[in-house]
Structures are given as C-alpha cells and as structure tokens.
Design a protein around this motif. Structure first.
Motif, PDB file in Angstrom:
ATOM      1  N   GLY A   1      28.429  35.045  35.780  1.00  0.00           N
ATOM      2  CA  GLY A   1      29.535  34.193  36.207  1.00  0.00           C
ATOM      3  C   GLY A   1      30.822  34.974  36.292  1.00  0.00           C
ATOM      4  N   PRO A   2      31.993  34.404  36.448  1.00  0.00           N
ATOM      5  CA  PRO A   2      32.202  32.970  36.686  1.00  0.00           C
ATOM      6  C   PRO A   2      31.616  32.532  38.023  1.00  0.00           C
ATOM      7  N   GLU A   3      31.232  31.263  38.102  1.00  0.00           N
ATOM      8  CA  GLU A   3      30.533  30.796  39.293  1.00  0.00           C
ATOM      9  C   GLU A   3      31.360  29.737  39.988  1.00  0.00           C
ATOM     10  N   PHE A   4      32.368  30.208  40.670  1.00  0.00           N
ATOM     11  CA  PHE A   4      33.180  29.295  41.474  1.00  0.00           C
ATOM     12  C   PHE A   4      32.376  28.906  42.696  1.00  0.00           C
ATOM     13  N   PRO A   5      32.329  27.669  43.182  1.00  0.00           N
ATOM     14  CA  PRO A   5      33.035  26.478  42.676  1.00  0.00           C
ATOM     15  C   PRO A   5      32.232  25.607  41.716  1.00  0.00           C
ATOM     16  N   ILE A   6      31.146  26.130  41.177  1.00  0.00           N
ATOM     17  CA  ILE A   6      30.400  25.348  40.181  1.00  0.00           C
ATOM     18  C   ILE A   6      31.311  25.076  38.978  1.00  0.00           C
ATOM     19  N   ASN A   7      32.051  26.107  38.569  1.00  0.00           N
ATOM     20  CA  ASN A   7      33.132  25.864  37.613  1.00  0.00           C
ATOM     21  C   ASN A   7      34.414  26.357  38.268  1.00  0.00           C
ATOM     22  N   PRO A   8      35.560  26.001  37.738  1.00  0.00           N
ATOM     23  CA  PRO A   8      36.807  26.324  38.456  1.00  0.00           C
ATOM     24  C   PRO A   8      37.270  27.759  38.292  1.00  0.00           C
ATOM     25  N   TYR A   9      36.462  28.616  37.656  1.00  0.00           N
ATOM     26  CA  TYR A   9      36.899  29.976  37.384  1.00  0.00           C
ATOM     27  C   TYR A   9      36.411  30.911  38.483  1.00  0.00           C
ATOM     28  N   TYR A  10      37.363  31.671  38.986  1.00  0.00           N
ATOM     29  CA  TYR A  10      37.069  32.538  40.128  1.00  0.00           C
ATOM     30  C   TYR A  10      37.495  33.958  39.790  1.00  0.00           C
ATOM     31  N   PHE A  11      36.591  34.904  39.922  1.00  0.00           N
ATOM     32  CA  PHE A  11      36.902  36.315  39.703  1.00  0.00           C
ATOM     33  C   PHE A  11      36.838  36.663  38.219  1.00  0.00           C
ATOM     34  N   ALA A  12      36.117  37.720  37.933  1.00  0.00           N
ATOM     35  CA  ALA A  12      36.141  38.280  36.579  1.00  0.00           C
ATOM     36  C   ALA A  12      36.909  39.590  36.692  1.00  0.00           C
ATOM     37  N   PHE A  13      38.173  39.589  36.285  1.00  0.00           N
ATOM     38  CA  PHE A  13      39.001  40.761  36.493  1.00  0.00           C
ATOM     39  C   PHE A  13      38.676  41.881  35.514  1.00  0.00           C
ATOM     40  N   SER A  14      38.211  41.512  34.356  1.00  0.00           N
ATOM     41  CA  SER A  14      37.885  42.524  33.364  1.00  0.00           C
ATOM     42  C   SER A  14      37.055  41.839  32.307  1.00  0.00           C
ATOM     43  N   GLN A  15      36.266  42.613  31.544  1.00  0.00           N
ATOM     44  CA  GLN A  15      35.491  41.941  30.510  1.00  0.00           C
ATOM     45  C   GLN A  15      35.427  42.781  29.251  1.00  0.00           C
ATOM     46  N   ALA A  16      35.148  42.094  28.145  1.00  0.00           N
ATOM     47  CA  ALA A  16      34.940  42.778  26.867  1.00  0.00           C
ATOM     48  C   ALA A  16      33.763  42.086  26.192  1.00  0.00           C
TER      49      ALA A  16
ATOM     50  N   THR B   1      40.001  35.589  33.974  1.00  0.00           N
ATOM     51  CA  THR B   1      39.586  34.941  35.207  1.00  0.00           C
ATOM     52  C   THR B   1      40.680  34.022  35.713  1.00  0.00           C
ATOM     53  N   TYR B   2      40.571  33.635  36.956  1.00  0.00           N
ATOM     54  CA  TYR B   2      41.553  32.752  37.563  1.00  0.00           C
ATOM     55  C   TYR B   2      41.045  31.324  37.500  1.00  0.00           C
ATOM     56  N   ASN B   3      41.850  30.457  36.915  1.00  0.00           N
ATOM     57  CA  ASN B   3      41.509  29.048  36.814  1.00  0.00           C
ATOM     58  C   ASN B   3      42.071  28.329  38.033  1.00  0.00           C
ATOM     59  N   ALA B   4      41.205  27.965  38.956  1.00  0.00           N
ATOM     60  CA  ALA B   4      41.663  27.388  40.220  1.00  0.00           C
ATOM     61  C   ALA B   4      42.226  25.980  40.036  1.00  0.00           C
ATOM     62  N   LEU B   5      41.810  25.295  38.970  1.00  0.00           N
ATOM     63  CA  LEU B   5      42.334  23.936  38.752  1.00  0.00           C
ATOM     64  C   LEU B   5      43.779  23.986  38.306  1.00  0.00           C
ATOM     65  N   ASP B   6      44.060  24.876  37.355  1.00  0.00           N
ATOM     66  CA  ASP B   6      45.402  24.948  36.787  1.00  0.00           C
ATOM     67  C   ASP B   6      46.248  26.017  37.444  1.00  0.00           C
ATOM     68  N   ASN B   7      45.665  26.767  38.377  1.00  0.00           N
ATOM     69  CA  ASN B   7      46.413  27.794  39.105  1.00  0.00           C
ATOM     70  C   ASN B   7      47.036  28.796  38.137  1.00  0.00           C
ATOM     71  N   GLU B   8      46.254  29.270  37.184  1.00  0.00           N
ATOM     72  CA  GLU B   8      46.755  30.295  36.288  1.00  0.00           C
ATOM     73  C   GLU B   8      45.591  31.135  35.789  1.00  0.00           C
ATOM     74  N   MET B   9      45.944  32.263  35.161  1.00  0.00           N
ATOM     75  CA  MET B   9      44.919  33.166  34.623  1.00  0.00           C
ATOM     76  C   MET B   9      44.592  32.736  33.199  1.00  0.00           C
TER      77      MET B   9
ATOM     78  N   GLY C   1      33.396  38.837  48.038  1.00  0.00           N
ATOM     79  CA  GLY C   1      34.832  38.618  47.903  1.00  0.00           C
ATOM     80  C   GLY C   1      35.349  38.489  46.492  1.00  0.00           C
ATOM     81  N   SER C   2      34.517  38.631  45.488  1.00  0.00           N
ATOM     82  CA  SER C   2      35.048  38.534  44.131  1.00  0.00           C
ATOM     83  C   SER C   2      34.198  39.355  43.176  1.00  0.00           C
ATOM     84  N   PHE C   3      34.787  39.629  42.007  1.00  0.00           N
ATOM     85  CA  PHE C   3      34.035  40.277  40.932  1.00  0.00           C
ATOM     86  C   PHE C   3      33.301  39.214  40.121  1.00  0.00           C
ATOM     87  N   GLN C   4      32.043  39.497  39.839  1.00  0.00           N
ATOM     88  CA  GLN C   4      31.276  38.624  38.955  1.00  0.00           C
ATOM     89  C   GLN C   4      30.607  39.494  37.916  1.00  0.00           C
TER      90      GLN C   4
END
Lengths: 217, 987
Positions: free
Chosen positions: B298-313, B325-333, B568-571
């Motif tokens: 994941g994240p699995e947009f649009p199954i959940n509102p999170y789009y793009f995995a910019f980095s992970q730990a 990740t970017y929260n498309a519902l709240d328009n914030e990271m 178009g995105s990192f997963q």
C-alpha cells in the motif's frame, strides 16, 4: 391591390434576405508545384556557397551548410551530407565539367550557389527635441543604433552525373536588429529561417495554408 | 524537484487603510498568515557580461559558482536558441532555501529550486542543491528568460501581453535546454509510457492527463516533445516553432501554431508523439512489473484515502512499516502505520491539522535518503517538520502519536534520517551555509555535529548493525556513488560502486554482512545487494520503472521491503527476489580524502573582487504589474471606475503604489509606500477617499420618502489623511500591528441645502473634524483552509485605537475591537464554527459601526444595525452535501449545508442597549407600537454553493428575541422562516 402588392414585395424581400447562402470559411493546405520531387533525390550533397567577399569574423558558408544540413536531413528520405569544394572561381558554378568531376558519376544532386552577407552598424539621429531638452532630468540619447544584416543567396541544384543545373533561384532577406548585441551567426540563422520557407516552397512545392470561403446553399 | 517557475509577483501587503478607523468589517473575513523576513540581507552586486548578480554571501566561492554556472548557461541557451538578450539579466542569489523564502519578488514554497519572472526578467535561485543541479536549474530558468524575450520582445513587454502559449512550451523547452534527464524525470516519463498513460493535447494545445502524476506533465512531457520535434523535424524546428508562437498571439489565433509549424493538428501531433515515446521505451516493455515478484502493501488509493508512500521505516520487529503519505481526504501529509504482513492501515500517527508544525518534511527524490526513521528500541519514530524559520526534529510515539521530543535545528533541508544502534544519536544530512554534509544529532543535548565537513555532497547515511561502518552515497559528477567509511573516521573512504550509473538508498542486512541498495546501471533503478565479505553483487529485480529503499525483512536473506514507482506513485512492496549474481568486485581498502569527480561548469571566469559593489538606496524603480482597469456597475446604477499602478525596486523591498477611482462625481486617490526589507515592515499611506451612502434617517423616517428623492438623501464622507502602519510578525501565525494616522473628516448630505429646506440639518451621526489616532492590534490565525473555506484552527484579532488629544477641536474617542473564531473539524468536511465579534467606541466623538445581515446577524438587514457598542456571536454547523455537479449552467459546487444560530446586542451612544422593532400586529392607526428587548438573533438552516467562484448562500431564517439577556433560555420566536440570499465567504 396596392396594399397586397406592397405586402407581397415585403414578404419576397424577407424571404430573399433569409435564404441561406452564408459563406463558410475553411483553412486548407494548398500544395505548390515542386521543381524537384523530393523522392527523386537519393543523395543531396551540400557543396557550400561561393562568396566573393567572405566575412572576416564569421564563416558564412559553414553556417549556411550547417543550417541546410539540419533542414534537409529530416525532409529527404535519401542521405544528406556536407561535401565542401574548393572554389577555383565564380565561374565554377556554371562549369558542368567541374561538377561532373566532383560528382564522379554518383547518382546525387549538389546543392550549391553564391552567397553574399553584409553586416553593418547603423546610427540615426532622433528628432531635435531630444537634443534641445533642458531640465533636471537626464535627456535621452539623441541617436539610436541598429544592426543591419543582409543575406543574398543564389541556390543552385546541380545533377552530379551531368553537371547540369536543375534548379536555380535567388533569395534575399534583410534584418534590422534593435539588439546591438545580435551576432552575425544568429542573424544568418534568422535570415535563413525566412529564406528556407520560400526555398522549400519553390523546391518541393510545400503546402501553403490559405483561407478559402465556401458558399453553402 | 522544480516547481512552477514563472509568474507575476503577487506578494500582497497588508496596508493600513482609513476604513479601520470607523470600525467597519473587512469584506474579506480572513487576516492571513505571516511571511517573515528574519533578516535584512546586506545585498551586493556583481556585473558580468550578461548578468547583474545580486548576492549577500561573504564567501566569494559561492559567487564564483554563480558566475560560472550563469555564464555557462547563457552560452548554451544562446547557442541553442540562436538568440541574444538585450539587457543584463538580474540574477538574485540566495545562499539557502530558507533565505529564498524571504524573497519579496517570488512566491516560494517548499521544493522550489528557482523562479523566473517575465516583467523584469529576474531570476531567483538558491544554493541548497548539488552544483550540477544548480547548473541545470540556472539553465532552466535562463531558458525562460530567453522565452520571454522571444515572445514579448523586452523587459516589460509581458505587461501588454494578452495571452501566453501553453505551459509545456515553456517548461518543456527549459528542461530541454539543460540537455539532461534527471533520473526522477526519466522515471516519470517511462512509467507513464509503459502504463499507457501518456498525456494528450486538448483543443487549446495544453497537455492534459486523466491520471495522477507526481508533477505537472508540462515539465517532463514538454521536454520529450521538444526531443520529438528535433528528432522528427530537425534542430532548427524549435526556433521556427517559437517564431510561430510569437506571431500567434493566442494559441488558437487564426491558425494553430502546431499546424503552422508542423502541418499537423494537435491530435495528429499527439499521436505521432505517442508513437515516438513508445518506440523510445520499447526495450523496457518486456521487463518486470513489481507485482511479478512481490506483493503490494500500500497505500492503496482510492481504496483508502492515502496516496503515495514518500518514505518508509520498518519497525525493529519487522511487523509494521511507518510511511509518510498524502491524505487525500484531509489534503495533508500524514505518517501512517501499515502492517508489513498485509498492508492494512493500522494507525495514523501524526495529529491531523496540528499547528505544532507547518508540514512534515519529505523528499520525492529517493537518493536523498529516508524522511523518517524508527529507533532501534521500537519506541520512537523520528521525522523532520517545518517549524518556523527552519525545520525541527520531531520524535513521536508510534503507539500514541504523542510528541516525545522536539529539537530545533539551525541547519537547512535536513533529511536522510538514521538512528545509531544505541538510539541516542541520529544521523542525518543537511545544508550548512550552502554546503551539504552528514551530521550527528545528540538526542539528549540537541547538539548537532558535522561529521564530514567537506565540499562533497553526501546523502542517505546507513549504519551497520554493529554501529561501526557507515555507508552513504556521494554525488560524483552527474552520478551518485556508494561510499563506505568507518563511523569514527569519515575522511577514509572506500568507493563501493564504480560501474556506470548511480547507486542510492543503501541499507544493511540484519546481520550486517550484506548491503542493499538501488542502482540504475540498467537504465532503471533495481534492487541490488553487495556482499561485504565476498564482493558478490547480486541484482534482485529487473523492473520497468524503479525500485528504491530496499530494507531487509526478518525471514530469508532475500526477503525485502521496498518502494516501487508504478502508475504514477510510490507504493510499498514486499517480496522474495533471489536475483542473480551480476558481478563480483574487489572491495578496495579505504583511502583517506579520496577525491571524487567534481562537476565543473562549462565556462569558468576570473572573479574581480574589486567589481563587487555594495547595494545602496533604492536603485531604479520599475512597473511590476499591469495596471488594472476596473469598471463596475453598482446596484443603484452608478458606475465605478478606477485604476492603480505600482512600482518597486528590483528586489521588491520598496514598493510604491498610486490608485485613483471615481464613482458618480466622487473621486478617491491614494499613494502608498511600503518597506518590506526587514522583519518590521511599515507602510506610509496618503489618501483622500470620498464615499457616499444613505444615512439611517432615510430608512427610519417614512415621512421623508415622499418629500425627498434617493439622491437628496445621499450623504458623502470625505476622509483625507496620512497614516503610518507597522507590521511585526511574532511567528508565522501571530503578528503585532501598529498605526498612527492623521485624518480629516468632512461629512454632510450631498445636497445639504435641499435637506435643510426639508428641516434636516447635519449632525445625524455625521463626523466632521480632525483626528490623530494611534492603534495597536494583535492578530493571529492558525486556521487551515479547504477549497470551500476555513476547516480547522482559530483566528483572532484584538485591537485598540486611541485618538490623541492634540487640540480641543480634534475628534476624541477610544475604540476597542475584538474578533475571535474557532473551527472544530469533525472529519469528512463536517465542522463546527464559532465566532464572537464586538466593538466599543467611547469618548466625546464616538465612531459608528454598522453590521448585520449576511452571516453576522441573519435576521437583520445588511448593515442595518448601527451602534457605538455592540457584540454578536455566531455558531454554525457546516456539512457537505454535494461535491461537484454538472448542470446546464456549468459546474457548480461544492454544495454545503449549514445550521446556524446567532445573537447580538448593541448600544447607540447614550441610548439604552435595547433594540426596537415596529410591531404591526399591535399597532393601530392612532398608535405605533414598538417591541423592545435586550438582544435578538436568528436560527435556521440553508445551503451554500459556488458558482463561477462566488459563494452563494440560500438560507431559511427565523428571528429570535430576548427580552432579558439575563435569561438566555427565555426567548421568543418571531414570525415564520424567511428565505434570505447573500453572497460572501464563510467566516
């Protein structure tokens, strides 16, 4: 009866004005006639241009060849190469044997000709008001400076096997540049951009976009 | 990553206007946040053949870099476009990005590397990047200047431009001019082509795409379009195309430039372009999709509102993964936790809409290393976030999300976090005065120590499990190479990757014997591993697009978690990829101060330090924006017309504006000078305003209606004055504002003789006199906005204005004003909004306030409540109804519902604080009965919709009245629900 006649006339005029013969404007590509069908050129050899008075600071011939090489390569299915020649004199342009010898029997076409490039810095005095101005503000310069460029080329296509010219035409363009930093190389590029349109149109019959009007009933 | 690069400067100054003195509400109900100029830069200039460089850095090596890269860029762009600029280009160099943000010329946000503007041909650029990227950015921005010159002829030519060509013609040419493809741009292009998501041309010639892309297609696809043009039509075609663009006016003028240049419609051109791209990447079609050998987590947009995995730990146990990740519902990271088993979203760690920081720092370029790290003990997650001028390190609990520690940094652009095994030290990379190094941060003391302290550009440090060896990547020329050093001696280097291409994102296996990394030797970034014992290099993937951030999972030696760029995105993916041995290398011994290839600009110049000049005074002034011409017809049929013109110096630190407008026969003028060069900013405003209005007596004197016309009853207020306004931002959210103003009021009926003959003299609240007033305000706004309006946070403003007793005949009053708002975001665009607003004017010459109507007090007519003291309170519950709707009249939306309640109480002069309402039910022909009470208000519901950008409100309102405010729950409902319509923004 008169009232009826007048009414009939009004109705007739109204119908006439309302009838549909509105013109529709369309843009079409009008093909020109080609002096040489481009498919017939297997090899185009850019032999350069003879200059009576070559410019001292800038190789006009090399710039022209470079420009035409970039222009013709995508447009011709055959090969396009630079094939510079040593000019024995202006008469070589008309010397069939000269070209036959250089062509060595190849099925090719030479693109060559003559070129004359002029560049000048011109100054002009502005109206006297600028000079006479007297006040606390700095007056503007009383003169203006421009750079003037002129390119005149004769383009000749010569059959390499026979040495016969198959195309010959003169072109001339001038450019007045307000930017006095404009270089000769860039000016030649701009001037060739204008010449190219006419050259390609007359050589290959490139399409011209024109507007035509269709009358539709 | 480059962002939008050019546009007219729009920095808006909050200038003090005379209107604040009369206590009227602003039309726009928001106060705005602060852009802080933390320091006043000591600007100097240096002139080269083609540039005037503005800079302030003491270190002349930086000036040398700038001059060399600028002139190198000029040579390459000029040769490519066969064009010379007429005038030197003003090049404004900021040493760091945070300094660049303080520019008054350019709108700068995180990620912007450089900006160019088309009016004065200025370029702004900062130094927080590797030197080769600095060269590319310089070339990119300079190419824009050439474009402006080709299109509009000269500096200022854009002021008269009617339109401009599509964005890809600009951005694509600028990218093409660099002559390079960054690995990130190639990745985007290749992924889009291989997944058949190539943008297309619309009728206006713009590039449009149906699919999300990490950045505007104008950049990368514009670049590819120019390469296609050269490939198909020859190198001269670019210049010919721009000649045609210049003569086209608008892109659709008479004849499409694509047709004129290439004899193809946009559709035909687009189809040929697609064929070209597919042929270009045909070798990659047969390569792997990441799902061929791994499982998406994941994240699995649009199954959940999170789009793009910019980095992970990865958590130390390996069971959970934290990702930004970017929260498309709240328009914030957000930082979220996923299960490494099945990708299920377990928790959102970071608070939503917090004002603890402005935004979480993340990088799109994976080579810069991870943007977050998990401590070895599993109890902490660390990330950087923007906090004031710079960034701070935030350490949060993965269980609760609570901030455990915050450490402010004096460094720029920190990234590449890595905990040391003891968990007490964090490694990261950052810029210090333009130089990028690896730092060690002591988490106890907060002290940061520079470990490398050299000119090399180090990135993405990774520590071995035993804490002894550090591996990181270093920019060498155009590529990144992996380097190994003992942690105790970073001057000793072993270069691990010597083959072609770059190697990035290093990480150790759990036993420390193997190094995982991403390498692009095969043209795409694949996962590699290097055995530190045997030197065996194994390639684990052969992907089409790109795989990054390999992290060893507990389990088999080839079990890895990684990030893949796809569609178009990192997963995040996890898988077992045994791979194949690619080669075996002999790992050389470390070499002290081993030199690595350094990028050099094409041209170098000798710097003449005696030509460096201190910048003094204003310098020349320039018109910086096209003067607007406003023409408005008001509801009473009068026409408003006016214009304004603005000037500023080249750095936009000193701004002048002159405005003039007229409505009916009433003219207004204003002149403003604003100084924006420091943290304390000020503006001087000289003005004469003439405004007309219809005094209350005309509304409340029915006997007048038959004897005087509307025009007769018009009153005119002329205010002449000079003000000084001061602004001091305390932080991004709060500021102090002060002012001193001299005002002369002249107010009377427009035709006093006519009204006098009717028995009405002046004095009906008219103000005539002179006033010297001082004011002080505290304004704060943490409110976050969504497209429909405020969503969360709070806003307040407290101000006091005091007239100064200069002379007896000067107006004398004291005004206190308060405005406080609070928004409670409930989720999914539901919110609860509260507002309290009030004012009190005391003294001999009280100023009147007008309010009511709209969303202030809905049951009152617009501005019909007149008071010298008042307060009102609003409570609204706002909720979404429809996102967007296509209708016959166009797209409308969003459409939102509202349930509201408001209450007000006011006092006029010495009259009691009561309202009076004419009651027709109780009145007779002989007696007029007025009902009075302490307060009144409204209750009701309605909806708001947006049409052509205007917020329209339709509300059903019922009036409420309180006989006594001491009994707040004892109120009367008056009349029935009435429909009210108004246009305006939510508070």
């Amino acid at each position: 009866m008169r009232r009826n006649s007048a009414l009939l006339a009004v109705i007739a005029l109204g119908l006439a004005f309302c009838s549909g013969r509105a013109p529709v404007k369309v843009s079409v590509e009008i093909p020109g006639s080609a002096a040489i069908p481009r498919d017939t050129i297997q090899t185009l050899l850019l032999a350069g241009f003879y200059q009576e008075k070559p410019a001292q600071d800038f190789d006009v011939d090399a710039a022209l060849v470079r420009y035409l090489l970039d222009e013709f390569k995508p447009k011709i299915k055959g090969t396009v190469e630079a094939a510079p020649v040593s000019w024995p004199g202006p008469q070589a342009l008309s010397d069939k044997e000269f070209w036959k010898k250089i062509g060595a029997g190849r099925k090719a076409t030479f693109l060559t000709g003559k070129a004359e490039f002029v560049q000048e810095t011109r100054k002009a005095l502005l109206d006297s008001g600028a000079r006479d101005f007297d006040g606390p503000f700095k007056p503007r310069d009383p003169w203006t400076v421009r750079k003037f460029f002129s390119l005149q080329i004769e383009v000749v296509l010569i059959d390499a096997r026979t040495g016969e010219p198959v195309f010959r035409r003169n072109f001339q363009e001038t450019l007045n540049a307000e930017n006095i930093k404009q270089t000769a190389e860039f000016a030649v590029f701009d001037l060739m951009g204008r010449i190219k349109i006419k050259l390609l149109r007359s050589l290959f019959g490139s399409e011209r976009p024109l507007d035509r009007y269709l009358l539709i009933k | 990553m480059r962002r939008p690069r050019h546009g007219l400067p729009f920095f808006i100054l909050l200038a003090a206007l005379a209107g604040f003195a009369v206590g009227q509400m602003s039309y726009y109900p928001y106060y705005g946040k602060n852009k802080i100029n933390y320091e006043r830069f000591p600007w100097k200039t240096y002139a080269t053949d083609h540039f005037t460089v503005y800079f302030y850095a003491e270190d002349t090596r930086l000036l040398q870099y700038v001059v060399d890269t600028a002139e190198s860029a000029y040579k390459s762009v000029s040769t490519e476009l066969k064009h010379q600029l007429t005038e030197p280009v003003p090049l404004i160099f900021y040493t760091t990005f945070t300094d660049f943000e303080q520019s008054n010329i350019f709108p700068v946000s995180e990620g912007v590397l450089g900006v160019s503007e088309p009016i004065l041909f200025r370029i702004g650029i900062h130094g927080d990047m590797p030197i080769n990227e600095f060269q590319d950015t310089m070339t990119h921005e300079l190419a824009h200047i050439f474009q402006f010159d080709l299109l509009w002829g000269s500096q200022g030519g854009a002021l008269t431009a009617v339109s401009q060509p599509p964005g890809w013609t600009f951005e694509g040419l600028s990218e093409y001019a660099t002559g390079r493809w960054s690995s990130w741009s190639t990745l985007i292009l290749r992924d889009t082509v291989l997944n058949d998501r190539i943008p297309e041309f619309d009728e206006s010639g713009d590039l449009v795409t149906r699919y999300p892309l990490p950045r505007d297609p104008a950049y990368d696809f514009g670049h590819a379009i120019y390469e296609f043009i050269v490939d198909r039509y020859g190198p001269n075609a670019i210049r010919d195309f721009w000649q045609i663009l210049k003569s086209s006016g608008s892109f659709l003028a008479r004849r499409d430039p694509l047709i004129r240049a290439f004899h193809q419609t946009p559709r035909e051109f687009g189809q040929e372009f697609k064929k070209y791209l597919r042929a270009r990447f045909k070798d990659f079609f047969a390569r792997e999709n990441p799902e061929d050998y791994s499982v998406p987590l994941g994240p699995e947009f649009p199954i959940n509102p999170y789009y793009f995995a910019f980095s992970q730990a990865l958590s130390p146990s390996g069971e959970m993964v934290a990702t930004i990740t970017y929260n498309a519902l709240d328009n914030e990271m957000n930082v979220v936790l996923l299960s490494s088993k099945d990708g299920r979203i377990l928790k959102t760690i970071t608070k939503r809409y917090t004002s603890d920081y402005e935004y979480i720092k993340y990088e799109i370029d994976p080579s810069l290393g991870p943007s977050l790290a998990w401590s070895p003990d599993g109890d902490r997650i660390a990330f950087f976030a923007r906090d004031g001028r710079r960034h701070s390190l935030f350490i949060v609990s993965p269980l609760t999300g609570e901030t455990m520690k915050k450490i402010a940094l004096a460094l720029d652009q920190p990234t590449g976090l890595c905990f040391l095994p003891d968990g007490r030290t964090l490694l990261f990379t950052a810029f210090e005065k333009g130089i990028h190094d690896i730092f060690a941060l002591d988490l106890e003391t907060g002290a940061a120590r520079n470990l490398t302290n050299d000119e090399a550009f180090e990135k993405a440090p990774a520590i071995s499990p035993d804490g002894k060896i550090l591996v990181y990547s270093v920019r060498a020329g155009q590529d990144d190479k992996l380097v190994l050093s003992p942690l105790t001696d970073l001057k000793t280097r072993t270069v691990l990757s010597t083959g072609p291409g770059s190697a990035v994102c290093p990480s150790f296996s759990r036993d420390g014997r193997t190094l995982f990394y991403a390498g692009d030797a095969r043209g795409t970034y694949n996962i590699y591993s290097l055995s530190l014992e045997t030197g065996e290099v194994r390639r684990h993937t052969d992907v089409r697009t790109g795989n990054f951030f390999p992290t060893a999972l507990p389990g088999g030696p080839n079990d890895i978690l990684f990030s893949s760029f796809n569609k178009g995105s990192f997963q995040l993916f996890k898988g077992q990829a045994a791979g194949a041995v690619e080669t075996t290398i002999a790992i050389p011994a470390g070499e002290r101060d081993k030199p690595l290839e350094k990028f050099k600009p094409a041209l170098t110049f000798e710097l003449h330090k005696d030509k460096i000049e201190e910048r003094k005074g204003l310098g020349k002034l320039y018109v910086t924006a096209r003067p607007p011409v406003d023409a408005i017809i008001s509801t009473d049929g009068s026409i408003y017309g006016g214009s304004a013109i603005g000037f500023s110096d080249v750095l936009a630190n000193h701004q002048f504006s002159v405005l003039a407008y007229q409505v009916r026969e009433f003219r207004s003028y204003g002149f403003t000078y604003a100084n924006l060069s420091g943290r304390l900013q000020y503006a001087i405003n000289a003005f004469q305003y003439a405004i007309y209005y219809y005094p209350d007596l005309y509304y409340y004197e029915p006997s007048l209606w038959s004897r005087a016309t509307y025009n007769d009853a018009m009153a005119v207020r002329k205010i002449t004055g000079v003000t000084l306004a001061l602004f001091y931002p305390l932080d991004r959210y709060m500021r102090l504002e002060g002012g001193l103003g001299f005002y002369s009021y002249e107010e009377d009926f427009n035709d006093p003789y006519s009204m006098s003959s009717l028995g009405y003299q002046g004095g009906y609240g008219f103000i005539n006199g002179t006033m010297l007033m001082a004011s002080l305000s505290l304004t704060g706004e943490t409110t976050r906005f969504k497209p429909y309006g405020p969503a969360t946070g709070s806003t307040f403003r407290l101000s006091v204005s005091q007239s100064l007793p200069v002379a007896q005949n000067f107006l004398s009053n004291t005004t206190l004003e308060a405005d406080a708002r609070k928004y409670f975001y409930l989720g999914s665009d539901f919110l609860f909004a509260l507002r309290f607003q009030g004012a009190l004017c005391a003294g001999r010459d009280k100023l009147l306030s007008y309010y009511g109507g709209n969303n202030q007090v809905r049951s009152a007519y617009f501005y019909s409540i007149v008071a010298t003291e008042y307060w009102f309170a609003d409570a609204e519950f706002r909720f979404p109804l429809i996102g967007l709707a296509q209708t016959l009249i166009g797209t409308i939306g969003p459409i939102r519902g509202v349930v509201f309640f408001d209450i007000t109480r006011s006092k006029y002069g010495d009259f009691p604080a009561r309202f009076y309402r004419y009651d027709p039910a109780l009145s007779t022909a002989d007696s007029t009965v007025y009902v009075s009470g302490d307060a009144f208000g409204s209750f009701g519901a309605g909806f708001e919709m947006f049409l052509f950008g205007l917020p329209l409100h339709f509300e059903w309102v019922k009036r409420l009245e309180w006989t006594s405010i001491a009994k707040p729950f004892s109120f009367s409902r008056i009349g029935s629900y009435g429909l009210k319509f108004w246009i305006g923004f939510d508070f």
